[in-house]
Scaffold this motif. Structure first.
Motif, mmCIF file in Angstrom:
data_model
loop_
_atom_site.group_PDB
_atom_site.id
_atom_site.type_symbol
_atom_site.label_atom_id
_atom_site.label_comp_id
_atom_site.label_asym_id
_atom_site.label_seq_id
_atom_site.Cartn_x
_atom_site.Cartn_y
_atom_site.Cartn_z
ATOM 1 N N MET A 1 1.334 -13.056 13.357
ATOM 2 C CA MET A 1 1.379 -13.988 12.254
ATOM 3 C C MET A 1 2.417 -13.488 11.241
ATOM 4 O O MET A 1 2.228 -12.442 10.621
ATOM 5 C CB MET A 1 -0.013 -14.094 11.624
ATOM 6 C CG MET A 1 -0.044 -14.958 10.393
ATOM 7 S SD MET A 1 -1.623 -14.966 9.531
ATOM 8 C CE MET A 1 -2.580 -16.030 10.549
ATOM 9 N N PRO A 2 3.505 -14.202 11.046
ATOM 10 C CA PRO A 2 4.583 -13.741 10.161
ATOM 11 C C PRO A 2 4.175 -13.605 8.692
ATOM 12 O O PRO A 2 4.761 -12.825 7.957
ATOM 13 C CB PRO A 2 5.667 -14.811 10.303
ATOM 14 C CG PRO A 2 5.261 -15.702 11.411
ATOM 15 C CD PRO A 2 3.830 -15.440 11.722
ATOM 16 N N SER A 3 3.169 -14.351 8.266
ATOM 17 C CA SER A 3 2.770 -14.302 6.857
ATOM 18 C C SER A 3 1.793 -13.156 6.564
ATOM 19 O O SER A 3 1.426 -12.937 5.418
ATOM 20 C CB SER A 3 2.135 -15.622 6.446
ATOM 21 O OG SER A 3 0.998 -15.884 7.240
ATOM 22 N N ARG A 4 1.410 -12.408 7.573
ATOM 23 C CA ARG A 4 0.401 -11.354 7.413
ATOM 24 C C ARG A 4 0.761 -10.333 6.343
ATOM 25 O O ARG A 4 -0.080 -9.999 5.495
ATOM 26 C CB ARG A 4 0.150 -10.672 8.763
ATOM 27 C CG ARG A 4 -0.818 -9.517 8.715
ATOM 28 C CD ARG A 4 -2.235 -10.010 8.385
ATOM 29 N NE ARG A 4 -3.125 -8.904 8.150
ATOM 30 C CZ ARG A 4 -3.933 -8.396 9.073
ATOM 31 N NH1 ARG A 4 -3.948 -8.897 10.288
ATOM 32 N NH2 ARG A 4 -4.716 -7.404 8.774
ATOM 33 N N PRO A 5 1.989 -9.782 6.296
ATOM 34 C CA PRO A 5 2.296 -8.802 5.248
ATOM 35 C C PRO A 5 2.139 -9.373 3.833
ATOM 36 O O PRO A 5 1.664 -8.679 2.930
ATOM 37 C CB PRO A 5 3.747 -8.406 5.529
ATOM 38 C CG PRO A 5 3.945 -8.697 6.980
ATOM 39 C CD PRO A 5 3.092 -9.906 7.258
ATOM 40 N N LEU A 6 2.512 -10.622 3.650
ATOM 41 C CA LEU A 6 2.382 -11.235 2.331
ATOM 42 C C LEU A 6 0.907 -11.473 1.990
ATOM 43 O O LEU A 6 0.480 -11.246 0.856
ATOM 44 C CB LEU A 6 3.180 -12.532 2.264
ATOM 45 C CG LEU A 6 3.323 -13.168 0.880
ATOM 46 C CD1 LEU A 6 3.892 -12.188 -0.138
ATOM 47 C CD2 LEU A 6 4.201 -14.402 0.972
ATOM 48 N N LEU A 7 0.122 -11.893 2.971
ATOM 49 C CA LEU A 7 -1.317 -12.052 2.744
ATOM 50 C C LEU A 7 -1.974 -10.713 2.428
ATOM 51 O O LEU A 7 -2.861 -10.635 1.574
ATOM 52 C CB LEU A 7 -1.986 -12.688 3.965
ATOM 53 C CG LEU A 7 -1.720 -14.167 4.163
ATOM 54 C CD1 LEU A 7 -2.252 -14.622 5.516
ATOM 55 C CD2 LEU A 7 -2.315 -14.987 3.042
ATOM 56 N N ASP A 8 -1.526 -9.652 3.099
ATOM 57 C CA ASP A 8 -2.042 -8.314 2.811
ATOM 58 C C ASP A 8 -1.742 -7.920 1.364
ATOM 59 O O ASP A 8 -2.591 -7.352 0.678
ATOM 60 C CB ASP A 8 -1.452 -7.276 3.761
ATOM 61 C CG ASP A 8 -2.002 -7.379 5.174
ATOM 62 O OD1 ASP A 8 -3.046 -8.044 5.377
ATOM 63 O OD2 ASP A 8 -1.377 -6.804 6.089
ATOM 64 N N LEU A 9 -0.536 -8.231 0.905
ATOM 65 C CA LEU A 9 -0.162 -7.908 -0.479
ATOM 66 C C LEU A 9 -1.018 -8.700 -1.458
ATOM 67 O O LEU A 9 -1.583 -8.147 -2.401
ATOM 68 C CB LEU A 9 1.320 -8.204 -0.724
ATOM 69 C CG LEU A 9 1.772 -8.119 -2.199
ATOM 70 C CD1 LEU A 9 1.599 -6.707 -2.741
ATOM 71 C CD2 LEU A 9 3.198 -8.597 -2.348
ATOM 72 N N ILE A 10 -1.126 -9.997 -1.247
ATOM 73 C CA ILE A 10 -1.874 -10.841 -2.174
ATOM 74 C C ILE A 10 -3.358 -10.465 -2.178
ATOM 75 O O ILE A 10 -4.020 -10.512 -3.211
ATOM 76 C CB ILE A 10 -1.658 -12.331 -1.850
ATOM 77 C CG1 ILE A 10 -0.198 -12.705 -2.137
ATOM 78 C CG2 ILE A 10 -2.605 -13.220 -2.640
ATOM 79 C CD1 ILE A 10 0.224 -14.046 -1.593
ATOM 80 N N GLY A 11 -3.857 -10.043 -1.032
ATOM 81 C CA GLY A 11 -5.258 -9.655 -0.932
ATOM 82 C C GLY A 11 -5.536 -8.204 -1.283
ATOM 83 O O GLY A 11 -6.693 -7.777 -1.250
ATOM 84 N N ALA A 12 -4.511 -7.448 -1.639
ATOM 85 C CA ALA A 12 -4.697 -6.033 -1.974
ATOM 86 C C ALA A 12 -5.567 -5.897 -3.222
ATOM 87 O O ALA A 12 -5.640 -6.803 -4.066
ATOM 88 C CB ALA A 12 -3.352 -5.355 -2.174
ATOM 89 N N LYS A 13 -6.186 -4.754 -3.353
ATOM 90 C CA LYS A 13 -7.200 -4.521 -4.381
ATOM 91 C C LYS A 13 -6.773 -4.913 -5.792
ATOM 92 O O LYS A 13 -7.528 -5.560 -6.511
ATOM 93 C CB LYS A 13 -7.603 -3.049 -4.367
ATOM 94 C CG LYS A 13 -8.687 -2.711 -5.351
ATOM 95 C CD LYS A 13 -9.154 -1.291 -5.195
ATOM 96 C CE LYS A 13 -10.303 -0.994 -6.139
ATOM 97 N NZ LYS A 13 -10.826 0.342 -5.948
ATOM 98 N N TRP A 14 -5.574 -4.568 -6.215
ATOM 99 C CA TRP A 14 -5.167 -4.774 -7.605
ATOM 100 C C TRP A 14 -4.253 -5.968 -7.813
ATOM 101 O O TRP A 14 -3.995 -6.368 -8.945
ATOM 102 C CB TRP A 14 -4.513 -3.508 -8.154
ATOM 103 C CG TRP A 14 -5.481 -2.383 -8.225
ATOM 104 C CD1 TRP A 14 -5.555 -1.307 -7.389
ATOM 105 C CD2 TRP A 14 -6.549 -2.236 -9.155
ATOM 106 N NE1 TRP A 14 -6.600 -0.503 -7.748
ATOM 107 C CE2 TRP A 14 -7.232 -1.042 -8.840
ATOM 108 C CE3 TRP A 14 -7.008 -3.005 -10.234
ATOM 109 C CZ2 TRP A 14 -8.336 -0.603 -9.551
ATOM 110 C CZ3 TRP A 14 -8.106 -2.558 -10.948
ATOM 111 C CH2 TRP A 14 -8.756 -1.366 -10.599
ATOM 112 N N THR A 15 -3.730 -6.558 -6.753
ATOM 113 C CA THR A 15 -2.722 -7.607 -6.893
ATOM 114 C C THR A 15 -3.193 -8.784 -7.731
ATOM 115 O O THR A 15 -2.513 -9.206 -8.670
ATOM 116 C CB THR A 15 -2.244 -8.100 -5.514
ATOM 117 O OG1 THR A 15 -1.643 -7.006 -4.816
ATOM 118 C CG2 THR A 15 -1.251 -9.232 -5.640
#
Length: 109
Positions: A1-15
């Motif tokens: 899934m190409p959007s996975r890194p961006l979803l990981d960033l948005i879902g990160a603890k402090w984002t």
């Protein structure tokens, strides 16, 4: 899934919390740290760098002594405002229900 890194960033603890703070305007590092109870300087720095790297946050260094650095949302970052505010509103509206569910779950465990 190409959007996975961006979803990981948005879902990160402090984002979401950082973006939520920055929707109210530019902030200095120390202001963000004070607003985000429990964030370590390392975690805040990493979060801001990742947001900057992905074009969501602009870091501006003002020539002064001592150096004055501000962080603000870019126009792309502002597109996150509505979904982030919706998530923050949802958590405020449902915190008591979730806390009650946690107490029931913990009592049964």
């Amino acid at each position: 899934m190409p959007s996975r890194p961006l979803l990981d960033l948005i879902g990160a603890k402090w984002t979401i919390l950082v973006v939520g703070c920055l929707t109210r305007g530019a902030r200095r590092f120390s202001e963000l740290a004070a607003e985000l109870e429990g964030v370590t300087p390392k975690a805040l720095t990493q979060t801001l760098r990742q947001l900057e790297r992905n074009g969501l946050v602009l870091r501006t260094v003002h020539p002064a002594i001592p150096p004055h650095v501000e962080y603000e949302l870019t126009s792309l970052g502002h597109t996150l405002r509505e979904p982030v505010e919706a998530l923050l509103d949802w958590t405020d509206a449902h915190i008591e229900e979730c806390s009650a569910a946690q107490r029931v779950y913990d009592a049964d465990a």
